[in-house]
Design a protein around this motif. Structure first.
Motif, mmCIF file in Angstrom:
data_model
loop_
_atom_site.group_PDB
_atom_site.id
_atom_site.type_symbol
_atom_site.label_atom_id
_atom_site.label_comp_id
_atom_site.label_asym_id
_atom_site.label_seq_id
_atom_site.Cartn_x
_atom_site.Cartn_y
_atom_site.Cartn_z
ATOM 1 N N MET A 1 0.961 -1.255 0.172
ATOM 2 C CA MET A 1 0.039 0.062 -0.020
ATOM 3 C C MET A 1 0.917 1.204 -0.113
ATOM 4 O O MET A 1 1.927 1.222 0.817
ATOM 5 C CB MET A 1 -0.717 0.113 1.328
ATOM 6 C CG MET A 1 -1.816 1.181 1.254
ATOM 7 S SD MET A 1 -3.775 0.864 1.092
ATOM 8 C CE MET A 1 -3.611 -0.749 2.634
ATOM 9 N N LEU A 2 0.509 2.251 -0.914
ATOM 10 C CA LEU A 2 1.351 3.415 -1.101
ATOM 11 C C LEU A 2 0.907 4.552 0.367
ATOM 12 O O LEU A 2 -0.342 4.636 0.608
ATOM 13 C CB LEU A 2 1.210 4.125 -2.229
ATOM 14 C CG LEU A 2 1.513 3.446 -3.608
ATOM 15 C CD1 LEU A 2 1.038 4.262 -4.807
ATOM 16 C CD2 LEU A 2 2.880 3.351 -3.480
ATOM 17 N N GLU B 1 -3.173 5.207 0.684
ATOM 18 C CA GLU B 1 -3.603 5.164 -0.819
ATOM 19 C C GLU B 1 -5.225 4.891 -0.887
ATOM 20 O O GLU B 1 -5.432 5.360 -1.940
ATOM 21 C CB GLU B 1 -2.609 4.009 -1.346
ATOM 22 C CG GLU B 1 -3.295 3.558 -3.036
ATOM 23 C CD GLU B 1 -2.602 2.400 -3.300
ATOM 24 O OE1 GLU B 1 -1.681 1.861 -2.551
ATOM 25 O OE2 GLU B 1 -3.331 1.857 -4.227
ATOM 26 N N SER B 2 -5.674 4.449 0.019
ATOM 27 C CA SER B 2 -7.050 4.086 -0.163
ATOM 28 C C SER B 2 -7.968 5.293 -0.194
ATOM 29 O O SER B 2 -9.167 5.466 -0.727
ATOM 30 C CB SER B 2 -7.830 3.272 0.769
ATOM 31 O OG SER B 2 -7.408 3.750 2.259
ATOM 32 N N ARG C 1 6.938 9.412 -8.357
ATOM 33 C CA ARG C 1 7.204 7.969 -7.907
ATOM 34 C C ARG C 1 8.059 7.396 -8.848
ATOM 35 O O ARG C 1 7.947 7.548 -9.899
ATOM 36 C CB ARG C 1 5.455 7.398 -7.793
ATOM 37 C CG ARG C 1 5.807 5.874 -7.479
ATOM 38 C CD ARG C 1 4.106 5.481 -7.441
ATOM 39 N NE ARG C 1 3.509 5.441 -8.818
ATOM 40 C CZ ARG C 1 3.521 4.470 -9.498
ATOM 41 N NH1 ARG C 1 4.176 3.234 -9.142
ATOM 42 N NH2 ARG C 1 3.009 4.622 -10.702
ATOM 43 N N THR D 1 10.207 0.616 -7.832
ATOM 44 C CA THR D 1 10.404 0.330 -6.546
ATOM 45 C C THR D 1 9.293 0.817 -5.484
ATOM 46 O O THR D 1 9.016 0.534 -4.419
ATOM 47 C CB THR D 1 11.523 0.949 -5.685
ATOM 48 O OG1 THR D 1 11.636 2.487 -6.025
ATOM 49 C CG2 THR D 1 12.808 0.480 -6.615
ATOM 50 N N GLN D 2 8.397 1.773 -6.265
ATOM 51 C CA GLN D 2 7.345 2.336 -5.648
ATOM 52 C C GLN D 2 7.622 3.235 -4.543
ATOM 53 O O GLN D 2 6.948 3.672 -3.663
ATOM 54 C CB GLN D 2 6.300 1.237 -4.787
ATOM 55 C CG GLN D 2 5.959 0.118 -5.763
ATOM 56 C CD GLN D 2 4.816 0.519 -6.848
ATOM 57 O OE1 GLN D 2 4.632 1.723 -7.361
ATOM 58 N NE2 GLN D 2 3.743 -0.466 -7.016
#
Lengths: 417, 85
Positions: free
Chosen positions: B1-2, B14-15, B68, B72-73
């Motif tokens: 999750m970001l 992120e949500s 971003r 690798t995110q």
């Protein structure tokens, strides 16, 4: 190379085993008629049909990792042909027709299992759309039919099918000729078949650059040396833009991770690969009993072969409503592949602006089922110098001419897919 | 999750966001057909750092731009659209 047969199997069982590798790794030569970049299903199928159908055997398939280690080994193995747009209907219909005889053709069991595909409609609008799709498929001689609730309950007794919220089901589209196959075996079968006909297959061979003279491809530079060739096919899925960069070619493609996951093995309960038409959320049961699940691509572009747990939660929440038997099943594995998605969602296949450099890309998450036909059509195009009619609609030109193949009706944004 | 750094709300999950595509400027309306074709359909598709738009729908209802790394995110900072990067 051993020919696999019942007799050979009996001999293997009775005599001391002499079993070695199915084929030997080749050495890279300095010159080929055709170099195929990417040893996944598509690249290997292209090599196989070049040799088998057109007698072109001075061919190398070069692969950075190992055979079938990219999206070929990371998809959910579904084979279906339930598209609406003319180019897609014809192409995927042809592809579906090639699967039943593939094991015999390759003398290698790809475990094609026509267990059927079921797409569920959740609203009146979707039901109308499904009917239109079923009619289009019927008119094109590709089997698919509508099923009402009574028939659906009979086909899949374990599903919770009814008009009740939160996820009502109003009907479904059934394709009995669709199914699954063993994805690794498809790569191995094509590789073995191609090698038998003299194609060189080199793993651990990475493309470092392309030598282009006067807009003509002259050579492919690899970590194992320079290979002279006038023709190369780039069949590297999510990394297509990277190879295109080496040639200064820009592709109408963005790369998106797509996740899939698999449950612990359950007793046989789900017969067909079943899709909920809520975005996408599908599940199918493997021969081992695991339920393989998948859905939409991750929303953001990227090359990470993994995704967010948010998508897993979303997807399993949808599936559990229709497949209540999943509620206590545990997930065993989660993984991701990187899908090359074009701005209209359809494949990008054909010659590039650099003479001799061909791309077989943009298959997004439609790549696995397309494997035999993509290889067949690419081989035909390379051998005859004329694009095979089935892949004509997938050419690069459509993005400037406006002849999009926009199956999702989403417009020029790959991330709307 | 970001974990997405919203320039107004700070680091948020992120949500709360939805993705809005690569941050790039579109050509003027009277640009040539070729320029529009390229802007809509041709992608750099970088394997590395790039800038992208997100919408903080379950938060401050603002658009933002983050940097971003596509493999690798990793995320290196967020800013308001239109601000210098």
């Amino acid at each position: 190379m051993t020919h696999y047969s019942l007799l050979q199997l009996a001999a293997e069982a009775l005599l001391p085993s002499r079993r070695g590798p199915a084929f030997e790794q080749s050495e890279l030569k300095s010159r080929y008629d055709v170099v195929i970049v990417g040893g996944g299903g598509h690249g290997l199928a292209t090599a196989y049909y070049l040799a088998a159908q057109h007698g072109i055997t001075n061919v190398a398939v070069i692969e950075r990792g190992w055979l079938g280690g990219g999206n070929t080994g990371r998809n959910t193995t579904i084979i279906r042909a339930d598209y609406l747009m003319p180019g897609n209907v014809a192409f995927f219909g042809h592809a579906l027709g090639m699967w039943p005889t593939l094991s015999r053709e390759l003398n290698f069991n790809v475990m094609f299992s026509p267990r059927g595909y079921l797409d569920l409609a959740h609203s009146e609008g979707q039901l109308d759309h499904f009917k239109r799709r079923a009619n289009v498929l019927a008119l094109n001689g590709i089997g698919a039919r509508m099923a009402d609730l009574d028939e659906l309950r009979e086909l899949e007794p374990a599903l919770s099918i009814g008009l009740e919220p939160p996820i009502p089901v109003l009907g479904g589209l059934v394709q009995d000729t669709a199914g699954t196959a063993r994805h690794d075996a498809v790569a191995w079968g094509y590789a073995r078949g191609a090698r038998k006909l003299g194609v060189d297959i080199i793993q651990g061979c990475e493309v470092l650059g392309l030598e282009i003279e006067n807009n003509h491809l002259r050579a492919v530079k690899t970590n194992r040396g320079v290979v002279r060739t006038d023709t190369a096919v780039v069949s590297v899925a999510g990394n297509s833009s990277r190879v295109a960069d080496m040639a200064g070619v820009k592709l109408p493609i963005e790369t998106y991770p797509v996740q899939a996951f698999v449950s612990e093995p359950l007793k046989p309960i789900l017969h067909r690969v079943t899709n909920l038409n809520l975005g996408y959320a599908y599940a199918g049961q493997t021969d081992k009993g695991e339920i393989v699940m998948g859905g939409n691509a991750e929303p953001m572009a990227g090359y990470a072969q993994r995704g967010s747990p948010l998508r897993i939660a979303e997807l399993t929440a949808k599936l559990v409503h229709i497949m209540p038997f999943l509620s206590r099943a545990r997930l065993m594995r989660v993984w991701g592949g990187i899908a090359d998605i074009a701005t209209d969602g359809s494949a990008v296949v054909g010659p590039s602006p650099v003479a001799g450099l061909h791309f077989n890309a943009g298959w997004g998450y439609s790549g696995f089922k397309a494997t035999p036909a993509a290889g067949w059509c690419m081989a035909h195009s390379l051998a005859s110098g004329k694009t095979h009619p089935l892949i004509e609609p997938f050419g690069f030109e459509r993005f400037s001419s406006g002849a999009f193949l926009d199956e999702g009706g989403a417009g020029p944004y790959p991330w709307l897919h | 999750m970001l974990i997405i750094p919203c320039p107004w709300c700070g680091e948020r999950d992120e949500s709360e966001f939805s993705y809005g595509g690569r941050a790039k400027l579109l050509p003027p309306l009277d640009a040539s057909a070729d320029a529009w074709q390229a802007a809509l359909h041709v992608h750099e598709n970088p394997d590395g750092w790039h800038e992208e738009l997100w919408f903080h729908g379950f938060g401050c209802n603002q658009w933002l731009v983050i940097r971003r790394h596509t493999r690798t995110q990793e995320i290196a900072g967020g800013r308001a659209p239109g601000e210098a990067s």
